[in-house]
Design an enzyme around this catalytic site. Structure first.
Site, PDB file in Angstrom:
ATOM      1  N   TRP A  66       0.835  -1.217   0.000  1.00  0.00           N
ATOM      2  CA  TRP A  66       0.000   0.000   0.000  1.00  0.00           C
ATOM      3  C   TRP A  66       0.862   1.255   0.000  1.00  0.00           C
ATOM      4  CZ3 TRP A  66      -4.298  -0.792  -2.102  1.00  0.00           C
ATOM      5  CH2 TRP A  66      -4.966  -2.002  -1.914  1.00  0.00           C
ATOM      6  N   ASP A 136      -1.942   6.578   6.198  1.00  0.00           N
ATOM      7  CA  ASP A 136      -2.994   5.732   5.636  1.00  0.00           C
ATOM      8  C   ASP A 136      -3.387   4.708   6.702  1.00  0.00           C
ATOM      9  OD1 ASP A 136      -4.563   3.868   4.397  1.00  0.00           O
ATOM     10  OD2 ASP A 136      -3.154   3.404   2.776  1.00  0.00           O
ATOM     11  N   LYS A 160     -12.753  -1.697   6.703  1.00  0.00           N
ATOM     12  CA  LYS A 160     -12.219  -2.615   7.714  1.00  0.00           C
ATOM     13  C   LYS A 160     -12.879  -2.339   9.061  1.00  0.00           C
ATOM     14  CE  LYS A 160      -8.987  -3.590   4.556  1.00  0.00           C
ATOM     15  NZ  LYS A 160      -8.748  -2.929   3.282  1.00  0.00           N
TER      16      LYS A 160
HETATM   17  C1  LIG Z   1      -3.646   0.186   3.990  1.00  0.00           C
HETATM   18  C2  LIG Z   1      -4.564   0.265   2.800  1.00  0.00           C
HETATM   19  N1  LIG Z   1      -4.491   1.330   1.986  1.00  0.00           N
HETATM   20  C3  LIG Z   1      -5.279   1.447   0.910  1.00  0.00           C
HETATM   21  C4  LIG Z   1      -6.186   0.486   0.581  1.00  0.00           C
HETATM   22  C5  LIG Z   1      -7.045   0.665  -0.643  1.00  0.00           C
HETATM   23  O1  LIG Z   1      -8.329   0.931  -0.246  1.00  0.00           O
HETATM   24  P1  LIG Z   1      -9.509   1.135  -1.288  1.00  0.00           P
HETATM   25  O2  LIG Z   1      -9.849  -0.210  -1.810  1.00  0.00           O
HETATM   26  O3  LIG Z   1     -10.593   1.732  -0.424  1.00  0.00           O
HETATM   27  O4  LIG Z   1      -9.044   2.064  -2.353  1.00  0.00           O
HETATM   28  C6  LIG Z   1      -6.308  -0.649   1.383  1.00  0.00           C
HETATM   29  C7  LIG Z   1      -7.293  -1.691   1.047  1.00  0.00           C
HETATM   30  O5  LIG Z   1      -7.285  -2.793   1.501  1.00  0.00           O
HETATM   31  C8  LIG Z   1      -5.474  -0.764   2.522  1.00  0.00           C
HETATM   32  O6  LIG Z   1      -5.556  -1.838   3.320  1.00  0.00           O
END
Ligand SMILES: Cc1ncc(COP(=O)(O)O)c(C=O)c1O
Length: 324
Positions: A66, A136, A160
């Site tokens: 991520w 994040d 989550k």
């Molecule tokens: C730490 C983290 N950042 C970003 C995301 C991406 O999220 P989204 O699917 O809402 O764009 C996730 C999704 O699992 C995540 O766990």
């Protein structure tokens, strides 16, 4: 679902949800809470569009998939300095801050406190002086108390610990509003969202409402301190079992292990399939690791209670007896 977002009923739902989140996280009054769209992934672009001036540079910490997605996206809008990376540790450990190469003139420092796929979580908040820290927290928000005042901005996709997908919560310090680039789409400008109570256009009302119910539920559980105590018991139960077993292993440095996402491997990956089939038969679902890393992953978010973790451990022990 048919309620107008401008109706008194919905405005009161929205206001209550924000207040409950403020109470749960002790959000200081100089922070705005925004309920946005586009998932956490859209924030990867929205952050530089709002906070990275033309020709400026931002520091990013790479601890996994991520963080890397955030880096890749931000690189489209300006210079990204990867100030630290977990790569030399095969993403099994977080580099200590003495190994970081922060730049003095960074517009902000971005990191992912919990890497959902790798199962790597910061147990500390980086020290970045006056530079705004952007986090994040998609997969660890509300899992334990956090000092919001240490951050310039926190963002979290809802799906989550908050509610259904389709909504992202941003907690942003007011002085960071109003800095968007000229080309930033109106819909992505944090100030526009803040000035319009996150209702510049029709917000995802159902997801917002359901998120509010989750905040109320969390308050009824005793709030974030209480859920953190439960989360701590859950994670210790699972890691202690894995560490003591001969069949399962978790490769993450002990002090960097995630409380929310516990990846583990079986000693022989030919056992993966029978393990998953047996788990499913017992109602233990979603244990297959992310396709990019394989193995298993138990995600033990706030909604997973200790009885589920105990059931998983009991099954793992039984499976080990048979196949270990
Ligand atoms: C730490 C983290 N950042 C970003 C995301 C991406 O999220 P989204 O699917 O809402 O764009 C996730 C999704 O699992 C995540 O766990």
């Amino acid at each position: 679902m048919e309620m107008s977002h401008r109706s008194d009923e919905f405005v009161s739902i929205a206001t209550q949800a924000e207040q409950d989140l403020r109470d749960l996280l002790n959000i200081p009054s100089n922070y705005k809470v925004l309920f946005l769209q586009g998932g956490a992934s859209q924030q990867f672009a929205q952050i530089p569009l709002n906070l990275l001036p033309e020709g400026g540079s931002a520091d990013y910490i790479d601890t996994g998939i991520w963080s890397q997605k955030a880096i890749e996206e931000a690189s489209r809008y300006g210079h990204v300095n990867v100030a630290a990376t977990a790569k030399p540790y095969d993403y099994f450990a977080i580099p200590g801050q003495n190994e970081w190469n922060l730049s003095k003139d960074a517009a902000y420092v971005h990191y992912a406190p919990n890497e959902t796929i790798g199962g790597l979580e910061f147990q500390w908040i980086p020290e970045v002086g006056d530079v705004p820290l952007v986090a994040d927290m998609s997969s660890d928000i509300l899992s334990r108390p956090v000092d919001i005042s240490r951050f310039g901005m926190i963002y979290a996709g809802a799906q989550k610990n908050i509610g259904p997908s389709g909504i992202v919560v941003n907690i942003i310090r007011e002085d960071l509003l109003g800095k968007a680039r000229a080309l930033c789409p109106t819909m992505l400008d944090y100030k526009v969202a803040a000035d319009n109570g996150s209702m510049y256009n029709t917000p995802p009302t159902l997801a917002w409402y359901l998120s509010g119910l989750v905040f109320q539920w969390l308050k009824e559980q005793g709030g974030v301190d209480a859920i953190a105590r439960l989360n701590d018991v859950k994670q210790r139960t699972l890691y202690d079992f894995i560490d003591a077993s001969g069949l399962y292993s978790n490769p993450i440095n002990k002090s960097d292990r995630s409380w929310m996402n516990v990846p583990f491997r079986l000693a022989d990956d030919r056992l993966d399939k029978p393990f998953l089939v047996g788990a499913e038969a017992r109602g233990l679902l979603n244990l297959k690791g992310h396709r990019s890393v394989g193995g298993m992953r138990a995600s033990i978010y706030n909604a997973v209670d200790i009885t589920a973790v105990n059931a998983l451990v009991a099954y793992m022990a039984e499976f080990e007896k048979e196949h270990g």
